[in-house]
Design an enzyme around this catalytic site. Structure first.
Site, mmCIF file in Angstrom:
data_model
loop_
_atom_site.group_PDB
_atom_site.id
_atom_site.type_symbol
_atom_site.label_atom_id
_atom_site.label_comp_id
_atom_site.label_asym_id
_atom_site.label_seq_id
_atom_site.Cartn_x
_atom_site.Cartn_y
_atom_site.Cartn_z
ATOM 1 N N GLY A 4 0.825 -1.207 0.000
ATOM 2 C CA GLY A 4 0.000 0.000 0.000
ATOM 3 C C GLY A 4 0.861 1.261 0.000
ATOM 4 O O GLY A 4 0.539 2.248 -0.658
ATOM 5 N N THR A 5 1.950 1.228 0.738
ATOM 6 C CA THR A 5 2.830 2.400 0.813
ATOM 7 C C THR A 5 3.391 2.738 -0.569
ATOM 8 O O THR A 5 3.406 3.904 -0.978
ATOM 9 C CB THR A 5 3.981 2.121 1.814
ATOM 10 O OG1 THR A 5 3.407 1.809 3.080
ATOM 11 C CG2 THR A 5 4.895 3.325 1.960
ATOM 12 N N CYS A 22 1.108 1.260 13.209
ATOM 13 C CA CYS A 22 2.431 1.704 12.791
ATOM 14 C C CYS A 22 3.056 2.649 13.811
ATOM 15 O O CYS A 22 4.227 2.940 13.731
ATOM 16 C CB CYS A 22 2.356 2.384 11.430
ATOM 17 S SG CYS A 22 1.486 1.397 10.227
ATOM 18 N N GLN A 29 -7.733 0.165 3.673
ATOM 19 C CA GLN A 29 -8.614 -0.435 4.684
ATOM 20 C C GLN A 29 -10.026 -0.673 4.160
ATOM 21 O O GLN A 29 -10.755 -1.496 4.707
ATOM 22 C CB GLN A 29 -8.682 0.456 5.929
ATOM 23 C CG GLN A 29 -7.361 0.585 6.681
ATOM 24 C CD GLN A 29 -6.891 -0.725 7.312
ATOM 25 O OE1 GLN A 29 -7.651 -1.695 7.444
ATOM 26 N NE2 GLN A 29 -5.632 -0.761 7.710
ATOM 27 N N SER A 51 -3.782 -2.917 -0.532
ATOM 28 C CA SER A 51 -2.649 -3.682 -0.005
ATOM 29 C C SER A 51 -3.095 -5.109 0.288
ATOM 30 O O SER A 51 -4.092 -5.319 0.971
ATOM 31 C CB SER A 51 -2.165 -3.024 1.289
ATOM 32 O OG SER A 51 -1.224 -3.853 1.926
ATOM 33 N N GLY A 52 -2.310 -6.082 -0.203
ATOM 34 C CA GLY A 52 -2.699 -7.486 -0.069
ATOM 35 C C GLY A 52 -2.879 -7.940 1.371
ATOM 36 O O GLY A 52 -3.851 -8.634 1.697
ATOM 37 N N HIS A 53 -1.937 -7.527 2.256
ATOM 38 C CA HIS A 53 -1.963 -8.134 3.597
ATOM 39 C C HIS A 53 -3.102 -7.627 4.474
ATOM 40 O O HIS A 53 -3.287 -8.116 5.589
ATOM 41 C CB HIS A 53 -0.603 -7.995 4.294
ATOM 42 C CG HIS A 53 -0.252 -6.641 4.796
ATOM 43 N ND1 HIS A 53 -0.345 -6.303 6.122
ATOM 44 C CD2 HIS A 53 0.211 -5.534 4.174
ATOM 45 C CE1 HIS A 53 0.061 -5.063 6.294
ATOM 46 N NE2 HIS A 53 0.404 -4.562 5.113
ATOM 47 N N THR A 74 10.958 -7.465 -11.621
ATOM 48 C CA THR A 74 10.364 -8.782 -11.883
ATOM 49 C C THR A 74 9.201 -9.016 -10.931
ATOM 50 O O THR A 74 9.298 -8.749 -9.728
ATOM 51 C CB THR A 74 11.437 -9.881 -11.721
ATOM 52 O OG1 THR A 74 12.477 -9.591 -12.647
ATOM 53 C CG2 THR A 74 10.874 -11.262 -11.995
HETATM 54 N N1 PLP Z 1 -2.764 3.020 4.107
HETATM 55 C C1 PLP Z 1 -3.485 2.598 5.149
HETATM 56 C C2 PLP Z 1 -4.811 3.236 5.416
HETATM 57 C C3 PLP Z 1 -3.016 1.585 5.985
HETATM 58 O O1 PLP Z 1 -3.756 1.175 7.023
HETATM 59 C C4 PLP Z 1 -1.752 1.008 5.697
HETATM 60 C C5 PLP Z 1 -1.189 -0.026 6.604
HETATM 61 O O2 PLP Z 1 -1.415 -0.013 7.783
HETATM 62 C C6 PLP Z 1 -1.044 1.465 4.575
HETATM 63 C C7 PLP Z 1 -1.582 2.478 3.810
HETATM 64 C C8 PLP Z 1 0.280 0.883 4.195
HETATM 65 O O3 PLP Z 1 0.103 -0.365 3.580
HETATM 66 P P1 PLP Z 1 1.331 -1.385 3.505
HETATM 67 O O4 PLP Z 1 1.539 -1.932 4.872
HETATM 68 O O5 PLP Z 1 0.902 -2.419 2.525
HETATM 69 O O6 PLP Z 1 2.514 -0.600 3.015
#
Ligand code: PLP
Length: 393
Positions: free
Chosen positions: A71-72, A324, A178, A198-200, A236
């Site tokens: 996601g980042t 985080c 989210q 984001s996958g996780h 890749t």
């Molecule tokens: N954006 C939101 C709203 C999130 O909650 C998170 C992760 O906590 C992220 C971005 C970042 O995603 P990733 O952990 O896949 O980098």
């Protein structure tokens, strides 16, 4: 000891069906999807199928899906692309409650000559679109507002916000990390230009994400390298991760009803019972317009970290503030932006559920939490022995 996992906004369990479809890509199907030979080419076809599954969850076209690492990366790519493709524009609009993947990037860009507007939220974490309208200028390169907040679950009206931005010719990005898989998203019904997932966060593994880029949107890649992803993201491909994400998106689409009925019911039960059994506790965030799996509850006059430690002793996993930022004792930037009083903000716990949680688990937490809070309050200098708040006077 059994684990009761209520920290699904931090990360989720990888679905067994996802693990199953990924396994061959670590063993027999290890070819490079860019290779000319059939051995690698067959992997390329599977990646295309995963792209279709991700597109389906978002109501998007498959060619609008770019696979990233997280996601980042998706968030960073969207903002940087808007700045690169419009070099004359130097203004970015975000909100005060964005994830660090957006806020820290903007803080990093500010000394490089970019002006950042952070829109406020009210005490319930709600955004007033009038403030967005007033903040838009001809110099604005992009607006980035999250769809669902990771700490409170509050949902922003991003589809309306995207219209406002477009009326002034401004690009719109949403961090839907989210929201995806928890509420319906259909990109055919809105004008949002870019969207991150984001996958996780939706039962795929860590290390895989998606940036949706609407067809026709000017785009500049962040990672420049090989020809992968039609030259929009070099490197890749994380083939196993992509295949897993595709399956997770398919499962999430099928589970939307369960999220919005079953998960919501368990979340509401947990919230209702904790508020009823624990005095001076309250929910942070707009309860009417929230992701179905999230509740952020403050227990006044005690520390969230202490609550988490006692919960941990019983195998209950949750978060205090953002996942985080839970290494620091500062109240989270989200609760501060909402003006949650200090004594409440410090004692906040985020419970985030998933389709894997059971009624028994929720009953267990409801049963254990009152004693945890009472034990900590008995040690609190702000709480006297009769169970009354002293500091409020
Ligand atoms: N954006 C939101 C709203 C999130 O909650 C998170 C992760 O906590 C992220 C971005 C970042 O995603 P990733 O952990 O896949 O980098």
């Amino acid at each position: 000891m059994k684990t009761v996992y209520l920290d699904n906004n931090a990360t989720t369990k990888v679905a067994p069906e996802v693990i199953e479809v990924m396994m061959p890509y670590f063993s027999e199907l290890y070819g490079n999807p860019s290779s000319m030979h059939t051995f690698g080419g067959q992997v390329g076809r599977k990646i295309q199928a995963a792209r279709e599954q991700a597109a389906e969850l978002l109501g998007a076209n498959p060619e609008e899906i770019i696979f990233t690492s997280c996601g980042t990366e998706s968030d960073n790519t969207a903002i940087r692309s808007a700045l690169t493709t419009q070099p004359d524009k130097k203004h970015i609009i975000i909100s005060r409650v964005e994830h660090p993947a957006i806020r820290a990037l903007c803080a990093h860009l500010a000394p490089q000559g970019y002006r950042i507007t952070e829109l406020p939220v009210d005490k319930n974490g709600v955004l007033d679109l009038e403030n967005l309208d007033k903040a838009l200028t001809p110099d604005t390169a992009i607006v980035s507002l999250m769809w669902g907040n990771n700490e409170t679950g509050v949902i922003f009206p991003v589809e309306e916000a995207a219209h406002l931005a477009h009326e002034k010719g401004v690009l719109f990005h949403t961090d839907a990390v989210q929201a995806a898989g928890k509420i319906p998203i259909n990109m055919k019904n809105n004008v949002i230009d870019m969207l991150s997932i984001s996958g996780h966060k939706l039962h795929a593994p860590k290390g895989i994400g998606v940036l949706y880029v609407r067809r026709g949107t000017k785009f500049a890649p962040f990672l420049i390298g090989g020809h992968q992803e039609k030259e929009r993201r070099g490197g890749t491909e994380n083939t196993a991760g992509i295949i897993g994400l595709g399956k997770a998106c398919e499962l999430a689409a099928g589970n939307l009803k369960k999220e919005n009925e079953g998960v919501r019911r368990l979340r509401d039960k947990l919230e209702r019972e904790l508020l009823a059994r624990i005095p001076q506790s309250r929910v942070n965030g707009d309860t009417a317009n929230r992701l179905p799996n999230t509740t952020n509850i403050s227990f006044e006059y005690i520390e969230g970290e202490a609550i988490l430690l006692l919960m941990n002793e019983l195998g209950i996993c949750a978060s205090s503030g953002s996942a985080c930022t839970s290494g620091s004792l500062q109240p989270s930037h989200v609760l501060r932006a909402m003006g949650v009083p200090f004594t409440m903000a410090h004692g906040s716990v985020r419970f985030s559920l998933s389709v894997y949680n059971t009624e028994d688990e929720i009953d267990f937490v409801i049963d254990k939490m009152p004693a945890i809070i009472a034990r900590l309050r008995a040690m609190s200098p702000f709480w006297n022995q009769e169970g009354q708040s002293c500091a409020a006077q």
